[in-house]
Design a protein around this motif. Sequence first.
Motif, PDB file in Angstrom:
ATOM      1  N   TYR A 327     145.723   8.898  36.838  1.00 47.58           N
ATOM      2  CA  TYR A 327     144.538   9.744  36.718  1.00 47.58           C
ATOM      3  C   TYR A 327     144.629  10.450  35.452  1.00 47.58           C
ATOM      4  CZ  TYR A 327     142.981   9.081  41.623  1.00 47.58           C
ATOM      5  OH  TYR A 327     142.636   8.790  42.795  1.00 47.58           O
ATOM      6  N   GLY A 328     145.753  10.341  34.418  1.00 50.20           N
ATOM      7  CA  GLY A 328     145.466  10.773  33.101  1.00 50.20           C
ATOM      8  C   GLY A 328     145.903  12.447  33.336  1.00 50.20           C
ATOM      9  N   ILE A 329     146.571  12.815  34.115  1.00 52.02           N
ATOM     10  CA  ILE A 329     146.930  14.124  34.327  1.00 52.02           C
ATOM     11  C   ILE A 329     148.341  14.322  33.755  1.00 52.02           C
ATOM     12  CG2 ILE A 329     147.505  16.017  36.009  1.00 52.02           C
ATOM     13  CD1 ILE A 329     145.278  14.519  37.625  1.00 52.02           C
ATOM     14  N   GLN A 330     148.733  15.303  32.924  1.00 51.80           N
ATOM     15  CA  GLN A 330     149.905  15.940  32.569  1.00 51.80           C
ATOM     16  C   GLN A 330     150.900  16.195  33.436  1.00 51.80           C
ATOM     17  OE1 GLN A 330     150.239  19.139  29.782  1.00 51.80           O
ATOM     18  NE2 GLN A 330     152.060  18.537  28.542  1.00 51.80           N
ATOM     19  N   TYR A 331     152.291  15.494  33.246  1.00 51.84           N
ATOM     20  CA  TYR A 331     153.315  16.016  34.301  1.00 51.84           C
ATOM     21  C   TYR A 331     154.373  16.458  33.381  1.00 51.84           C
ATOM     22  CZ  TYR A 331     157.070  14.864  37.778  1.00 51.84           C
ATOM     23  OH  TYR A 331     158.058  14.902  38.682  1.00 51.84           O
ATOM     24  N   ILE A 332     154.738  17.811  33.620  1.00 51.19           N
ATOM     25  CA  ILE A 332     155.457  18.458  32.596  1.00 51.19           C
ATOM     26  C   ILE A 332     156.887  18.189  32.956  1.00 51.19           C
ATOM     27  CG2 ILE A 332     155.907  20.738  31.404  1.00 51.19           C
ATOM     28  CD1 ILE A 332     153.320  21.523  32.304  1.00 51.19           C
ATOM     29  N   GLU A 333     157.865  17.924  32.213  1.00 51.66           N
ATOM     30  CA  GLU A 333     159.037  17.575  32.382  1.00 51.66           C
ATOM     31  C   GLU A 333     160.209  17.741  31.421  1.00 51.66           C
ATOM     32  OE1 GLU A 333     161.702  14.741  35.340  1.00 51.66           O
ATOM     33  OE2 GLU A 333     159.971  13.963  34.247  1.00 51.66           O
ATOM     34  N   TYR A 334     161.267  18.457  31.439  1.00 51.64           N
ATOM     35  CA  TYR A 334     162.359  18.655  30.421  1.00 51.64           C
ATOM     36  C   TYR A 334     163.360  17.737  30.773  1.00 51.64           C
ATOM     37  CZ  TYR A 334     159.331  22.359  28.448  1.00 51.64           C
ATOM     38  OH  TYR A 334     158.306  22.941  28.033  1.00 51.64           O
ATOM     39  N   PRO A 335     163.987  16.833  30.046  1.00 56.39           N
ATOM     40  CA  PRO A 335     164.966  15.826  30.495  1.00 56.39           C
ATOM     41  C   PRO A 335     166.258  16.618  30.887  1.00 56.39           C
ATOM     42  CG  PRO A 335     164.472  15.312  28.340  1.00 56.39           C
ATOM     43  CD  PRO A 335     163.560  16.404  28.658  1.00 56.39           C
ATOM     44  N   LYS A 336     166.626  17.589  30.230  1.00 51.63           N
ATOM     45  CA  LYS A 336     167.768  18.439  29.984  1.00 51.63           C
ATOM     46  C   LYS A 336     167.707  20.011  30.383  1.00 51.63           C
ATOM     47  CE  LYS A 336     170.616  14.798  27.388  1.00 51.63           C
ATOM     48  NZ  LYS A 336     171.123  14.464  28.587  1.00 51.63           N
ATOM     49  N   VAL A 337     168.694  20.536  30.860  1.00 50.76           N
ATOM     50  CA  VAL A 337     168.448  21.920  30.894  1.00 50.76           C
ATOM     51  C   VAL A 337     168.463  22.729  29.548  1.00 50.76           C
ATOM     52  CG1 VAL A 337     169.870  24.075  31.695  1.00 50.76           C
ATOM     53  CG2 VAL A 337     169.911  22.156  33.232  1.00 50.76           C
ATOM     54  N   ARG A 338     169.195  22.325  28.667  1.00 50.11           N
ATOM     55  CA  ARG A 338     168.946  23.008  27.156  1.00 50.11           C
ATOM     56  C   ARG A 338     167.651  22.964  26.877  1.00 50.11           C
ATOM     57  NH1 ARG A 338     172.648  18.367  26.281  1.00 50.11           N
ATOM     58  NH2 ARG A 338     171.810  17.024  24.473  1.00 50.11           N
ATOM     59  N   TYR A 339     167.189  21.699  26.957  1.00 51.61           N
ATOM     60  CA  TYR A 339     165.688  21.608  26.318  1.00 51.61           C
ATOM     61  C   TYR A 339     164.886  22.580  27.194  1.00 51.61           C
ATOM     62  CZ  TYR A 339     167.442  17.140  24.646  1.00 51.61           C
ATOM     63  OH  TYR A 339     168.244  16.073  23.812  1.00 51.61           O
ATOM     64  N   ALA A 340     164.958  22.818  28.465  1.00 53.55           N
ATOM     65  CA  ALA A 340     164.154  23.914  28.960  1.00 53.55           C
ATOM     66  C   ALA A 340     164.450  24.958  28.846  1.00 53.55           C
ATOM     67  CB  ALA A 340     164.228  23.670  30.501  1.00 53.55           C
ATOM     68  N   VAL A 341     165.627  25.376  28.499  1.00 53.56           N
ATOM     69  CA  VAL A 341     165.866  26.738  28.079  1.00 53.56           C
ATOM     70  C   VAL A 341     165.468  27.128  26.641  1.00 53.56           C
ATOM     71  CG1 VAL A 341     168.031  28.336  27.426  1.00 53.56           C
ATOM     72  CG2 VAL A 341     168.244  26.871  29.528  1.00 53.56           C
TER      73      VAL A 341
END
Length: 354
Positions: A327-341
């Motif tokens: 549906y062309g909808i963004q799915y937000i995800e950070y592959p590692k904890v440190r990237y999210a931090v």
Amino acid sequence: MTNPRFPKIKVSFHNELKNRIGEYFQQKGKSMTGNSQLFFKAAILLLTFIALYIHLVFFTPAAIWAILESIAMGLTIAALGFNVMHDGAHGSFSKYKWVNQAASNVANFLGASQHMWRTKHNVIHHTYTNIHGVDDDIEARPLLRLCDEQDHYKIHKYQHYYFWAAYSLLYIWWVFVTDYKKYFSLKIGEMPIKRLTFSEHFFFWFYKACHAVIFVVLPIIFVGPIAWLIGFLVMGLTAGFVLSIVFQLAHTVEHTHFPMPDEAGKMEDEWAIHQLKTTANFATNNRLVSWFVGGLNFQVEHHLFPKISHIHYPAISKIIKKACQDYGIQYIEYPKVRYAVASHVAFLKQMSRK
């Protein structure tokens, strides 16, 4: 204030997701609630907490060991909240209502009113995620500014440096301040809540008294006030930081949105799209992180399907990702904890400016 309204769509993305997820469980013949693995983990966490408590209070280890065990108890409290209380409160821990109530009730003994939390979390946060003035979970003033609509104070200029200290206060502030504020004001943030029944009044004070006996009175009697205060602060600050940071990595990062209703109180997106815009996953391939935080690193899946136990999130995440791609909808995800931090710190820095 009037609650924001999401548009009603006949052929909604949420219905599409529900159909795909329902088909998965039907094909697999699985229950959407927890299984023996979850119950075993809950037993391990509860026994760990009891063992740490008994050793700290009744056997009084040497100071260094007492500090380390207090840290471990803080981590265990957070893990119990993530894995047992949280699923229980959403009714996803077990197919039996009484088991879910027992799991949810763990929070009461740890000092956090489950009645207040269910209203704040299940009803308000899960419905109106990241909406300023409604979602109390993004309200941390005056210490922190977490969206553009919030007032800017001079202290916010440095919030990306001191945020860790503010987060550490969560558990202690929750147990000793905000629960009582909600109780006496009958409000969660700006949102009014229903008047409590007699039994709700009774159990609010009953569990607060239980917590005081377990975490304050008995430790002071057996180890003394100074040792108790040090141990309680170490435990509470540890639990507070871990509980806070897991939430923040899920909702207050660079790529999540903070939508506001229009003048008529109507939101732009349907509810499921709103959840996808305001929620992020992190470290979903890290089994240790997933085990400890009770699948709350799969926050997207949790917000879309809160009544499904977190043990199923890795499987249903693939279905939700595929639907978002279709549906062309963004799915937000950070592959590692440190990237999210790193993204969270960058977001705090962005909010530190007027």
